[in-house]
Write a protein that holds these residues in place. Structure first.
Motif, mmCIF file in Angstrom:
data_model
loop_
_atom_site.group_PDB
_atom_site.id
_atom_site.type_symbol
_atom_site.label_atom_id
_atom_site.label_comp_id
_atom_site.label_asym_id
_atom_site.label_seq_id
_atom_site.Cartn_x
_atom_site.Cartn_y
_atom_site.Cartn_z
ATOM 1 N N SER A 96 -2.794 14.658 -4.768
ATOM 2 C CA SER A 96 -3.453 15.410 -4.060
ATOM 3 C C SER A 96 -2.832 16.850 -4.084
ATOM 4 C CB SER A 96 -3.675 15.326 -2.629
ATOM 5 O OG SER A 96 -4.226 16.175 -1.872
ATOM 6 N N PHE A 129 1.007 3.494 -3.278
ATOM 7 C CA PHE A 129 -0.556 3.684 -3.458
ATOM 8 C C PHE A 129 -0.560 5.031 -2.768
ATOM 9 C CE2 PHE A 129 -1.082 -0.584 -4.965
ATOM 10 C CZ PHE A 129 -1.395 -0.343 -6.235
ATOM 11 N N ILE A 130 -0.304 4.825 -1.516
ATOM 12 C CA ILE A 130 -0.376 6.037 -0.662
ATOM 13 C C ILE A 130 0.345 7.387 -0.969
ATOM 14 C CG2 ILE A 130 -0.089 6.856 1.921
ATOM 15 C CD1 ILE A 130 -0.627 4.244 2.788
ATOM 16 N N THR A 131 1.398 7.086 -1.489
ATOM 17 C CA THR A 131 2.465 8.075 -1.952
ATOM 18 C C THR A 131 2.038 8.803 -3.267
ATOM 19 O OG1 THR A 131 4.205 6.604 -2.944
ATOM 20 C CG2 THR A 131 4.564 7.531 -0.655
ATOM 21 N N SER A 136 -1.145 8.927 -4.140
ATOM 22 C CA SER A 136 -2.367 9.472 -3.819
ATOM 23 C C SER A 136 -1.871 10.905 -3.126
ATOM 24 C CB SER A 136 -3.126 8.877 -2.817
ATOM 25 O OG SER A 136 -3.851 7.677 -3.191
ATOM 26 N N MET A 137 -0.989 11.071 -2.533
ATOM 27 C CA MET A 137 -0.530 12.396 -1.904
ATOM 28 C C MET A 137 0.134 13.034 -3.022
ATOM 29 S SD MET A 137 1.549 10.683 1.696
ATOM 30 C CE MET A 137 2.508 11.997 1.894
ATOM 31 N N GLY A 143 0.801 -1.234 -0.018
ATOM 32 C CA GLY A 143 -0.072 -0.106 0.047
ATOM 33 C C GLY A 143 0.982 1.228 -0.046
ATOM 34 N N ILE A 144 2.333 1.145 0.408
ATOM 35 C CA ILE A 144 2.937 2.394 0.556
ATOM 36 C C ILE A 144 2.978 3.120 -0.900
ATOM 37 C CG2 ILE A 144 5.423 3.333 0.686
ATOM 38 C CD1 ILE A 144 5.619 1.148 3.077
#
Length: 148
Positions: free
Chosen positions: A71, A63-65, A67-68, A60-61
């Motif tokens: 954003s 995908f989170i980065t 997404s950041m 998931g790391i």
């Protein structure tokens, strides 16, 4: 005497590219050359994520980065009055990767501004209420400009 000129639309102004160039230069040019140790932050991050959520968390790391990053980009372009979602409306042909970003949801933290003097309005009504309350407590006599 009040200025009789109409406010400048943000679409008529080009988005400054130098902040993006500095960010990409720092991330991709400078960051890999910085001295690092294998026993520092990266190992701490990986071990903490692995301990708490297991191997699925490690997957998931990225995908989170991403997404950041999306954003930050969407918020930056919304501040400067550009929206890939509004630009894509009315087009029959759907653009493909990498220019098909309008197919993804907007991760912008603010609404797209129309004019240069428009105030920043957060998308979340709770955050906008908190910002308005803080603004009213810091500057009690100030009123917010509405350009609509």
């Amino acid at each position: 005497m009040a200025d009789a000129r109409e406010p400048t639309k943000l679409e008529e102004i080009d988005i400054p590219k130098w902040p993006l160039a500095i960010a990409f230069g720092a991330i991709f040019g400078v960051a890999p050359m910085l001295p690092n140790s294998y026993q520092k932050e990266l190992v701490w991050l990986v071990s903490t994520v692995y301990r708490r959520v297991g191997p699925v968390g490690l997957l998931g790391i990225p995908f989170i980065t991403i997404s950041m990053e999306k954003s930050a980009y969407d918020t930056y372009t919304a501040y400067h009055g550009q929206s890939i979602y509004e630009d894509a409306k009315g087009k029959k042909e759907v653009p493909q990767f990498p220019s098909g970003g309008s197919q993804l949801p907007s991760f912008s933290l603010i609404e797209t501004r129309k004019f240069v003097g428009d105030a920043v309005v957060f998308r979340s009504p709770h955050v906008e209420q908190a910002r308005a309350a803080l603004n009213a407590s810091l500057w009690p006599g100030a009123r917010r400009r509405n350009s609509e």
